[in-house]
Design a protein around this motif. Structure first.
Motif, short mmCIF file in Angstrom:
data_model
loop_
_atom_site.label_atom_id
_atom_site.label_comp_id
_atom_site.label_asym_id
_atom_site.label_seq_id
_atom_site.Cartn_x
_atom_site.Cartn_y
_atom_site.Cartn_z
N VAL A 1 0.85 -1.19 0.00
CA VAL A 1 0.00 0.00 0.00
C VAL A 1 0.89 1.24 0.00
CG1 VAL A 1 -1.76 1.30 1.29
CG2 VAL A 1 -1.80 -1.22 1.28
N LYS A 2 0.53 2.24 -0.82
CA LYS A 2 1.25 3.52 -0.78
C LYS A 2 0.85 4.27 0.48
CE LYS A 2 2.30 5.68 -4.47
NZ LYS A 2 2.26 6.43 -5.74
N VAL A 3 1.85 4.77 1.24
CA VAL A 3 1.61 5.34 2.56
C VAL A 3 2.19 6.74 2.67
CG1 VAL A 3 2.12 5.11 5.03
CG2 VAL A 3 1.54 3.08 3.68
N ALA A 4 1.42 7.65 3.25
CA ALA A 4 1.92 8.94 3.73
C ALA A 4 1.65 8.99 5.23
CB ALA A 4 1.21 10.09 3.03
N ILE A 5 2.26 9.95 5.90
CA ILE A 5 2.12 10.09 7.35
C ILE A 5 1.59 11.48 7.66
CG2 ILE A 5 3.42 10.25 9.53
CD1 ILE A 5 5.25 8.06 8.43
N THR A 6 0.69 11.55 8.65
CA THR A 6 0.09 12.83 9.03
C THR A 6 0.17 13.07 10.54
OG1 THR A 6 -1.98 14.11 9.07
CG2 THR A 6 -2.20 11.74 9.20
N THR A 7 0.23 14.35 10.90
CA THR A 7 0.08 14.75 12.31
C THR A 7 -1.37 15.05 12.64
OG1 THR A 7 0.36 17.10 11.79
CG2 THR A 7 2.35 15.84 12.35
N ASP A 8 -2.19 15.30 11.60
CA ASP A 8 -3.56 15.76 11.81
C ASP A 8 -3.57 17.05 12.64
OD1 ASP A 8 -6.33 15.66 11.50
OD2 ASP A 8 -6.64 14.35 13.22
N HIS A 9 -2.55 17.88 12.45
CA HIS A 9 -2.44 19.13 13.21
C HIS A 9 -3.79 19.81 13.36
CE1 HIS A 9 -0.61 22.92 14.61
NE2 HIS A 9 -1.58 23.48 13.91
N PRO A 10 -4.16 20.26 14.55
CA PRO A 10 -3.36 20.39 15.77
C PRO A 10 -3.45 19.21 16.74
CG PRO A 10 -5.40 21.56 16.08
CD PRO A 10 -5.47 20.96 14.69
N VAL A 11 -3.98 18.05 16.28
CA VAL A 11 -4.04 16.89 17.16
C VAL A 11 -2.63 16.54 17.64
CG1 VAL A 11 -4.76 14.48 17.39
CG2 VAL A 11 -6.10 16.06 15.99
N THR A 12 -1.68 16.47 16.71
CA THR A 12 -0.25 16.48 17.01
C THR A 12 0.31 17.71 16.30
OG1 THR A 12 -0.15 14.06 17.10
CG2 THR A 12 1.93 15.23 16.80
N ARG A 13 1.26 18.39 16.91
CA ARG A 13 1.78 19.62 16.33
C ARG A 13 2.44 19.36 14.98
NH1 ARG A 13 5.77 22.22 20.45
NH2 ARG A 13 6.78 20.23 19.98
N ILE A 14 2.20 20.26 14.05
CA ILE A 14 2.67 20.04 12.68
C ILE A 14 4.19 19.95 12.60
CG2 ILE A 14 2.76 22.50 12.03
CD1 ILE A 14 1.51 21.51 9.29
N LEU B 1 10.93 8.66 4.84
CA LEU B 1 11.16 9.93 4.18
C LEU B 1 10.24 10.10 2.98
CD1 LEU B 1 12.84 12.51 4.17
CD2 LEU B 1 14.51 11.35 2.72
N LYS B 2 10.01 9.03 2.23
CA LYS B 2 9.06 9.09 1.11
C LYS B 2 7.65 9.43 1.61
CE LYS B 2 11.26 5.82 -2.10
NZ LYS B 2 11.09 4.51 -2.77
N ALA B 3 7.30 8.91 2.78
CA ALA B 3 5.95 9.11 3.33
C ALA B 3 5.65 10.57 3.65
CB ALA B 3 5.75 8.25 4.57
N ILE B 4 6.70 11.39 3.79
CA ILE B 4 6.48 12.82 4.05
C ILE B 4 7.03 13.69 2.92
CG2 ILE B 4 6.28 12.63 6.55
CD1 ILE B 4 9.25 13.39 6.78
#
Length: 344
Positions: A252-265, A286-289
């Motif tokens: 699966v192709k994956v990116a990563i999120t903070t969902d700011h402001p849930v976690t700080r950006i 690193l690719k995920a971001i």
């Protein structure tokens, strides 16, 4: 000229799902424009009208090498409205736009149930959430076909403001951006997207590691996180940094999120580091971001990698950006230095 000897030089980091500027820091109700909580279906809302680029979180993003963000409404509604992809530097949001609209926000699960049950109105079950979304998509698809046939036959057609916003979704120019945590909500989002032949991103995808094979079969990408947040809801009990690695290894192709402001950006690179530690690996994290996030957000023709012809969004660090002691030395957007670390 910048002397980047012994430094890490990367593409500008990308946050693929957040609420920066639409939930302003330290502003309370006055600065919170993330959810229109009195109507469950609001596809015609546009994030561009609710983002304050004076939010100090934009500076925090720059200080972490983050140059691009996908921003939009929250998850209190079945359909929340249109996301936008913008750069993180500027004072006029119209000049910061990379893609608008960039996605249509839809949501499943606990947040909607809680919001509308408290109001004693529909939807208060997962069945009614899915039913309302199906009804809206059914009507949107009919509107799309009617308009297309009218244009083909040169007939008069009365456009509807609350339906026009669906056209880029129906013709697959932009995806449904689905807030999903639990396995059942993930599978419902996939089921509905397949029924209506739509593109989809699985945002949060908290229990995705439990059904990685099914997600792979769907062909849809995952935007995982916020894995650093507290497990304060029933549907986030299985949140874990291992999710990204398991999904990637499944294909699966994956990116990563903070969902700011849930976690700080500004903690996005650190979240990627934890995912790397828990099985994703340094290169894929690193690719995920960067490039994965750009591809999932449909902006990889401009950002996400350092290539001739792209926007020259670049970050320079004194070490691996996914390690806690690393400092951001320079952040560059469109070839312009917009952040410099002044050493004491």
């Amino acid at each position: 000229m910048i002397d980047a000897s012994n430094c890490w030089v990367t593409p500008g980091i990308i946050e693929a799902h957040c609420h920066i500027g639409i939930i302003e820091e330290k502003k309370g109700f006055e600065g919170d424009d993330c959810n229109e909580t009195y109507e469950p279906v609001t596809p015609y809302l546009r994030a561009i009208d609710g983002i304050n680029v004076m939010d100090p979180a934009f500076h925090n993003a720059l200080s972490a090498g983050i140059t691009g963000v996908m921003v939009g409404p929250g998850s209190s509604n079945v359909v929340g409205g249109q996301f936008i992809f913008i750069k993180t530097h500027g004072r006029d949001i119209d000049n910061m736009v990379v893609l608008e609209p960039a996605a249509m926000k839809v949501a499943f699960g606990e947040n909607i149930k809680t919001n509308y049950d408290q109001k004693n109105k529909l939807p208060s079950t997962r069945m009614s959430v899915a039913a309302l979304l199906r009804e809206e998509l059914f009507n949107a698809k009919k509107y799309y076909e009617d308009k297309k046939n009218s244009i083909k036959n040169n007939d008069k057609f009365d456009e509807e403001f609350k339906k026009e916003c669906w056209l880029p979704v129906i013709n697959k120019k932009i995806p449904l951006k689905a807030h999903v945590h639990r396995t059942d909500d993930i599978l419902t989002a996939i089921r509905i997207a397949k029924e209506f032949d739509l593109n989809l991103t699985l945002d949060h995808c908290t229990e995705g590691h439990l059904i990685s094979d099914e997600i792979l079969k769907s062909g849809f990408p995952a935007i995982v996180g916020p894995s650093m947040a507290i497990r304060n809801k029933i549907e986030t009990q299985n949140a874990d940094f291992k999710t990204s690695g398991i999904l990637h290894k499944a294909g699966v192709k994956v990116a990563i999120t903070t969902d700011h402001p849930v976690t700080r950006i500004q903690d996005l690179p650190i979240c990627a580091g934890f995912a790397a530690k828990e099985g994703l690996g340094i290169e894929e994290a690193l690719k995920a971001i960067t490039i994965n996030a750009a591809e999932i957000c449909n902006v990889s023709h401009r950002i996400g990698s350092i290539e001739e012809g792209k926007d020259a969004d670049i970050a320079i660090f004194d070490g691996n950006p996914m390690e806690v002691f690393t400092k951001t030395l320079y952040t560059i957007i469109d070839g312009e230095i917009v952040y410099i670390l002044f050493k004491q």
